[in-house]
Design a protein around this motif. Structure first.
Motif, PDB file in Angstrom:
ATOM      1  N   PHE A 254       0.792  -1.227   0.000  1.00 47.98           N
ATOM      2  CA  PHE A 254       0.000   0.000   0.000  1.00 47.98           C
ATOM      3  C   PHE A 254       0.827   1.282   0.000  1.00 47.98           C
ATOM      4  O   PHE A 254       0.279   2.369  -0.205  1.00 47.98           O
ATOM      5  CB  PHE A 254      -0.936   0.017   1.217  1.00 47.98           C
ATOM      6  N   GLY A 255       2.126   1.156   0.223  1.00 48.15           N
ATOM      7  CA  GLY A 255       2.963   2.345   0.277  1.00 48.15           C
ATOM      8  C   GLY A 255       2.870   3.235  -0.952  1.00 48.15           C
ATOM      9  O   GLY A 255       2.651   4.446  -0.840  1.00 48.15           O
ATOM     10  N   PRO A 256       3.028   2.692  -2.173  1.00 49.63           N
ATOM     11  CA  PRO A 256       2.951   3.537  -3.371  1.00 49.63           C
ATOM     12  C   PRO A 256       1.606   4.247  -3.509  1.00 49.63           C
ATOM     13  O   PRO A 256       1.552   5.418  -3.914  1.00 49.63           O
ATOM     14  CB  PRO A 256       3.177   2.538  -4.515  1.00 49.63           C
ATOM     15  N   LEU A 257       0.517   3.555  -3.145  1.00 49.90           N
ATOM     16  CA  LEU A 257      -0.813   4.163  -3.260  1.00 49.90           C
ATOM     17  C   LEU A 257      -0.985   5.293  -2.247  1.00 49.90           C
ATOM     18  O   LEU A 257      -1.469   6.386  -2.596  1.00 49.90           O
ATOM     19  CB  LEU A 257      -1.887   3.101  -3.037  1.00 49.90           C
ATOM     20  N   ILE A 258      -0.578   5.049  -1.008  1.00 53.11           N
ATOM     21  CA  ILE A 258      -0.695   6.084   0.015  1.00 53.11           C
ATOM     22  C   ILE A 258       0.175   7.288  -0.338  1.00 53.11           C
ATOM     23  O   ILE A 258      -0.236   8.442  -0.166  1.00 53.11           O
ATOM     24  CB  ILE A 258      -0.313   5.515   1.398  1.00 53.11           C
ATOM     25  N   TYR A 259       1.360   7.023  -0.848  1.00 54.80           N
ATOM     26  CA  TYR A 259       2.247   8.125  -1.252  1.00 54.80           C
ATOM     27  C   TYR A 259       1.610   8.942  -2.364  1.00 54.80           C
ATOM     28  O   TYR A 259       1.668  10.185  -2.356  1.00 54.80           O
ATOM     29  CB  TYR A 259       3.588   7.560  -1.711  1.00 54.80           C
TER      30      TYR A 259
ATOM     31  N   SER B 214       4.388   6.982   7.961  1.00 48.23           N
ATOM     32  CA  SER B 214       4.449   7.959   6.869  1.00 48.23           C
ATOM     33  C   SER B 214       5.334   7.393   5.766  1.00 48.23           C
ATOM     34  O   SER B 214       6.153   6.493   6.007  1.00 48.23           O
ATOM     35  CB  SER B 214       4.998   9.300   7.361  1.00 48.23           C
ATOM     36  N   PHE B 215       5.146   7.908   4.565  1.00 41.48           N
ATOM     37  CA  PHE B 215       5.865   7.389   3.408  1.00 41.48           C
ATOM     38  C   PHE B 215       6.572   8.520   2.685  1.00 41.48           C
ATOM     39  O   PHE B 215       5.982   9.564   2.400  1.00 41.48           O
ATOM     40  CB  PHE B 215       4.889   6.686   2.448  1.00 41.48           C
ATOM     41  N   THR B 216       7.842   8.320   2.419  1.00 42.46           N
ATOM     42  CA  THR B 216       8.629   9.261   1.627  1.00 42.46           C
ATOM     43  C   THR B 216       9.217   8.504   0.443  1.00 42.46           C
ATOM     44  O   THR B 216       9.287   7.270   0.453  1.00 42.46           O
ATOM     45  CB  THR B 216       9.764   9.878   2.459  1.00 42.46           C
ATOM     46  N   LYS B 217       9.623   9.240  -0.550  1.00 44.94           N
ATOM     47  CA  LYS B 217      10.142   8.581  -1.742  1.00 44.94           C
ATOM     48  C   LYS B 217      11.633   8.820  -1.850  1.00 44.94           C
ATOM     49  O   LYS B 217      12.106   9.947  -1.942  1.00 44.94           O
ATOM     50  CB  LYS B 217       9.423   9.102  -2.983  1.00 44.94           C
ATOM     51  N   GLU B 218      12.375   7.739  -1.829  1.00 40.71           N
ATOM     52  CA  GLU B 218      13.822   7.781  -2.030  1.00 40.71           C
ATOM     53  C   GLU B 218      14.136   6.903  -3.232  1.00 40.71           C
ATOM     54  O   GLU B 218      13.983   5.688  -3.172  1.00 40.71           O
ATOM     55  CB  GLU B 218      14.566   7.300  -0.781  1.00 40.71           C
ATOM     56  N   GLY B 219      14.544   7.518  -4.299  1.00 43.61           N
ATOM     57  CA  GLY B 219      14.759   6.760  -5.526  1.00 43.61           C
ATOM     58  C   GLY B 219      13.434   6.510  -6.219  1.00 43.61           C
ATOM     59  O   GLY B 219      12.635   7.411  -6.421  1.00 43.61           O
TER      60      GLY B 219
END
Length: 235
Positions: free
Chosen positions: A13-18, A41-46
């Motif tokens: 679910f991380g990509p969807l929540i992000y 919480s979700f952050t994008k690294e790469g």
């Protein structure tokens, strides 16, 4: 009690929540093993979102329970609109009919194709949106059906929804047909409209005793549906 592995949750679910968080702030909470509140919480690294945990102890949890989401919308109208859409999704509805006050939000989010000739904003919840508007009839609530009857009987408006209804009726595929009956009789009672059939003559009288006229051949879709509801045995 729902318990879920944090790593697996993040992967699925991380990509969807992000992605949602880019439009509307999302908060995700769960309870740790020691009844400690944990915020995810979700952050994008790469290329892939990474998960972060925030709690009082600072000790990461491998599993959490009692998942809780909080999505912050820009205003109460947007929040109410999304609540109705998500509620319909949970109930596995094929479509939702929303009032025009939601039109701007729906259009901004590309959730519906706005057609100002219709009585409501229709949102299809099917995987592939059908071009057949008959499917949108399932999105109408009982109250909305009452309003359609009221606009027809009170203002003589021949609405597109009655054309869909007539087509579905001819196909024997009207969603929740009983509600159209209940809605009509509710409106007749509320508006004190009486109908009479005597010696082959049919007439409707409004609350002031004035006759509500119809075409001789009942060629309009709304008239045909009305007659079918009032006289179901007639072909």
């Amino acid at each position: 009690m729902l318990t879920f592995p944090v790593a697996e949750f993040a992967q699925i679910f991380g990509p969807l929540i992000y992605a949602i968080n880019q439009a509307w702030p999302v908060q995700v909470f769960g309870m740790g093993s020691q009844d400690e509140l944990v915020e995810l919480s979700f952050t994008k690294e790469g290329t892939a979102p990474t998960i972060q945990q925030k709690n009082v102890s600072g000790i990461p949890c491998a599993e959490l329970r009692d998942l809780y989401f909080c999505v912050k919308f820009p205003d109460p109208l947007a929040a109410d609109c999304m609540f109705r859409l998500l509620d319909a999704v949970e109930k596995k509805s094929a479509a939702v009919a929303l009032e025009w006050e939601y039109a701007d939000f729906l259009e901004q989010q590309r959730l519906a194709r706005i057609d100002r000739t219709l009585s409501y904003c229709y949102v299809s919840l099917e995987e592939e949106e059908s071009a057949d508007p008959v499917g949108w009839l399932s999105g109408l609530t009982l109250q909305q059906k009452c309003e359609l009857w009221r606009m027809f009987l009170g203002k003589r408006l021949f609405l597109p929804e009655f054309e869909w209804l007539r087509d579905a009726m001819l196909q024997g595929a009207v969603p929740n047909w009983i509600e159209w009956h209940l809605a009509l009789y509710r409106v007749l009672e509320e508006e004190n409209i009486r109908f009479f059939c005597k010696d082959g003559q049919f007439e409707l009288l409004d609350k002031e005793g004035h006759r509500i006229y119809f075409g001789v051949d009942h060629s309009e879709a709304a008239e045909q549906v009305l007659m079918k509801v009032l006289f179901p045995l007639n072909q």
